[in-house]
Design a protein around this motif. Structure first.
Motif, PDB file in Angstrom:
ATOM      1  N   GLU A   1       0.823  -1.206   0.000  1.00  0.00           N
ATOM      2  CA  GLU A   1       0.000   0.000   0.000  1.00  0.00           C
ATOM      3  C   GLU A   1       0.859   1.258   0.000  1.00  0.00           C
ATOM      4  O   GLU A   1       0.532   2.241  -0.674  1.00  0.00           O
ATOM      5  CB  GLU A   1      -0.944   0.006   1.196  1.00  0.00           C
ATOM      6  CG  GLU A   1      -1.888   1.187   1.183  1.00  0.00           C
ATOM      7  CD  GLU A   1      -3.068   1.010   2.114  1.00  0.00           C
ATOM      8  OE1 GLU A   1      -3.884   1.948   2.199  1.00  0.00           O
ATOM      9  OE2 GLU A   1      -3.186  -0.045   2.749  1.00  0.00           O
ATOM     10  N   GLU A   2       1.955   1.230   0.743  1.00  0.00           N
ATOM     11  CA  GLU A   2       2.820   2.403   0.792  1.00  0.00           C
ATOM     12  C   GLU A   2       3.387   2.717  -0.586  1.00  0.00           C
ATOM     13  O   GLU A   2       3.450   3.884  -0.994  1.00  0.00           O
ATOM     14  CB  GLU A   2       3.960   2.177   1.785  1.00  0.00           C
ATOM     15  CG  GLU A   2       4.834   3.401   1.995  1.00  0.00           C
ATOM     16  CD  GLU A   2       5.945   3.172   3.006  1.00  0.00           C
ATOM     17  OE1 GLU A   2       6.674   4.129   3.307  1.00  0.00           O
ATOM     18  OE2 GLU A   2       6.082   2.024   3.489  1.00  0.00           O
ATOM     19  N   TYR A   3       3.796   1.686  -1.325  1.00  0.00           N
ATOM     20  CA  TYR A   3       4.341   1.910  -2.663  1.00  0.00           C
ATOM     21  C   TYR A   3       3.270   2.472  -3.603  1.00  0.00           C
ATOM     22  O   TYR A   3       3.542   3.386  -4.387  1.00  0.00           O
ATOM     23  CB  TYR A   3       4.898   0.604  -3.230  1.00  0.00           C
ATOM     24  CG  TYR A   3       5.718   0.800  -4.483  1.00  0.00           C
ATOM     25  CD1 TYR A   3       7.078   1.076  -4.407  1.00  0.00           C
ATOM     26  CD2 TYR A   3       5.143   0.730  -5.750  1.00  0.00           C
ATOM     27  CE1 TYR A   3       7.841   1.265  -5.553  1.00  0.00           C
ATOM     28  CE2 TYR A   3       5.892   0.917  -6.894  1.00  0.00           C
ATOM     29  CZ  TYR A   3       7.245   1.179  -6.790  1.00  0.00           C
ATOM     30  OH  TYR A   3       7.988   1.380  -7.934  1.00  0.00           O
ATOM     31  N   ALA A   4       2.062   1.926  -3.506  1.00  0.00           N
ATOM     32  CA  ALA A   4       0.981   2.426  -4.356  1.00  0.00           C
ATOM     33  C   ALA A   4       0.688   3.888  -4.043  1.00  0.00           C
ATOM     34  O   ALA A   4       0.462   4.704  -4.952  1.00  0.00           O
ATOM     35  CB  ALA A   4      -0.272   1.580  -4.158  1.00  0.00           C
ATOM     36  N   ARG A   5       0.706   4.229  -2.764  1.00  0.00           N
ATOM     37  CA  ARG A   5       0.386   5.597  -2.352  1.00  0.00           C
ATOM     38  C   ARG A   5       1.500   6.576  -2.685  1.00  0.00           C
ATOM     39  O   ARG A   5       1.254   7.707  -3.121  1.00  0.00           O
ATOM     40  CB  ARG A   5       0.098   5.604  -0.851  1.00  0.00           C
ATOM     41  CG  ARG A   5      -0.448   6.913  -0.311  1.00  0.00           C
ATOM     42  CD  ARG A   5      -0.836   6.798   1.155  1.00  0.00           C
ATOM     43  NE  ARG A   5       0.279   6.381   1.988  1.00  0.00           N
ATOM     44  CZ  ARG A   5       0.369   5.225   2.625  1.00  0.00           C
ATOM     45  NH1 ARG A   5      -0.615   4.345   2.513  1.00  0.00           N
ATOM     46  NH2 ARG A   5       1.413   4.922   3.374  1.00  0.00           N
TER      47      ARG A   5
ATOM     48  N   ALA B   1      -4.996  -1.862  -3.179  1.00  0.00           N
ATOM     49  CA  ALA B   1      -4.172  -0.652  -3.249  1.00  0.00           C
ATOM     50  C   ALA B   1      -4.379   0.126  -4.538  1.00  0.00           C
ATOM     51  O   ALA B   1      -3.945   1.280  -4.637  1.00  0.00           O
ATOM     52  CB  ALA B   1      -2.696  -1.017  -3.089  1.00  0.00           C
ATOM     53  N   LEU B   2      -5.053  -0.468  -5.527  1.00  0.00           N
ATOM     54  CA  LEU B   2      -5.319   0.250  -6.773  1.00  0.00           C
ATOM     55  C   LEU B   2      -6.168   1.496  -6.544  1.00  0.00           C
ATOM     56  O   LEU B   2      -6.200   2.391  -7.386  1.00  0.00           O
ATOM     57  CB  LEU B   2      -6.020  -0.665  -7.774  1.00  0.00           C
ATOM     58  CG  LEU B   2      -5.209  -1.827  -8.354  1.00  0.00           C
ATOM     59  CD1 LEU B   2      -6.077  -2.626  -9.310  1.00  0.00           C
ATOM     60  CD2 LEU B   2      -3.957  -1.325  -9.058  1.00  0.00           C
ATOM     61  N   ARG B   3      -6.846   1.564  -5.415  1.00  0.00           N
ATOM     62  CA  ARG B   3      -7.693   2.733  -5.144  1.00  0.00           C
ATOM     63  C   ARG B   3      -6.871   4.012  -5.031  1.00  0.00           C
ATOM     64  O   ARG B   3      -7.414   5.118  -5.149  1.00  0.00           O
ATOM     65  CB  ARG B   3      -8.500   2.518  -3.868  1.00  0.00           C
ATOM     66  CG  ARG B   3      -7.677   2.532  -2.576  1.00  0.00           C
ATOM     67  CD  ARG B   3      -8.556   2.213  -1.382  1.00  0.00           C
ATOM     68  NE  ARG B   3      -7.833   2.345  -0.118  1.00  0.00           N
ATOM     69  CZ  ARG B   3      -7.068   1.406   0.409  1.00  0.00           C
ATOM     70  NH1 ARG B   3      -6.935   0.241  -0.229  1.00  0.00           N
ATOM     71  NH2 ARG B   3      -6.454   1.598   1.564  1.00  0.00           N
ATOM     72  N   HIS B   4      -5.563   3.866  -4.791  1.00  0.00           N
ATOM     73  CA  HIS B   4      -4.703   5.045  -4.700  1.00  0.00           C
ATOM     74  C   HIS B   4      -4.292   5.565  -6.081  1.00  0.00           C
ATOM     75  O   HIS B   4      -3.747   6.664  -6.173  1.00  0.00           O
ATOM     76  CB  HIS B   4      -3.436   4.710  -3.905  1.00  0.00           C
ATOM     77  CG  HIS B   4      -3.704   4.335  -2.480  1.00  0.00           C
ATOM     78  ND1 HIS B   4      -4.220   5.213  -1.558  1.00  0.00           N
ATOM     79  CD2 HIS B   4      -3.520   3.155  -1.814  1.00  0.00           C
ATOM     80  CE1 HIS B   4      -4.340   4.607  -0.395  1.00  0.00           C
ATOM     81  NE2 HIS B   4      -3.919   3.359  -0.521  1.00  0.00           N
TER      82      HIS B   4
END
Length: 220
Positions: free
Chosen positions: A93-97, A120-123
């Motif tokens: 999630e951190e990488y996606a964000r 995590a695609l939501r970011h």
């Protein structure tokens, strides 16, 4: 001593961007020491930028994320490809964000291979093609995938998937492809969707089950 440290740093900077794989391996072996010395994307051509991003990726330190983010807007597809392939090496999630959310992904292929990546695609902003390569039921995919931003979707190797009803919640979806999803049967779930492209796999499908596909009047 400060003079010695500066001489070392000067020689390391001379290897950045690395001209070949040998130089890249030497830089990577120095670990996080290299990170403060790497340049930003300004002044680098596409090949140089790709080489720098690969070194940062291979070092894999948490401090790499702000540096990778500096390259997130780089116009080169080669750089984008390295950044996308690096996702699995960092906290999902951190990488996606921190990285993916700042990349233009409208023409890129983003692969998700576990529930955390899908969620995590939501970011991220709009994505050209999402490839889902994990086992999940339709209701699980409905909860995980963002309802906006996916225009093309490919589902690979999912023996658990038996319903396509989850795609009705993906606004903006125009292309759907299925491979190695042998339990998918109820095609009526696609009825009336604005799909322009459909690549199904038919497993012992009854002719009557395909009637719903006649309502897909935008297929090209």
């Amino acid at each position: 001593e400060e003079e010695v440290r500066e001489r070392i740093a000067h020689r390391v900077r001379a290897l950045i961007p690395p001209p070949d794989d040998t130089a890249a391996a030497k830089l990577t072996s120095l670990g996080s020491y290299v990170l403060p010395l790497v340049p930003g994307p300004e002044g680098l051509d596409d090949q140089q930028a790709r080489a720098v991003v690969q070194v940062i990726r291979d070092i894999g330190d948490p401090a790499s994320l702000p540096l990778l983010r500096r390259f997130a807007g780089h116009p080169s597809h080669q750089v984008s490809e390295v950044l996308l392939n690096a996702w699995s090496r960092f906290p999902t999630e951190e990488y996606a964000r921190e990285v993916l959310a700042h990349m233009p992904l409208e023409h890129e292929v983003v692969g998700v291979f576990n529930p955390a990546m899908a969620a995590a695609l939501r970011h991220c902003g709009p994505i050209g093609l999402v490839v889902v390569g994990m086992t999940a039921s339709g209701p699980e995919l409905a909860k995980l995938l963002p309802d906006r931003g996916i225009s093309k979707l490919t589902v690979l190797g999912n023996p658990l998937l038996d319903s396509l009803s989850f795609v009705r919640g993906l606004s903006g979806l125009t292309s759907l492809s299925l491979a190695r999803c042998p339990r998918v049967r109820p095609w009526p779930a696609l009825q009336g969707l604005p799909l322009t492209s459909l690549h199904p796999e038919l497993h012992e499908t009854e002719k009557a089950d395909l009637a719903a596909l006649r309502t897909l009047d935008r297929l090209t």
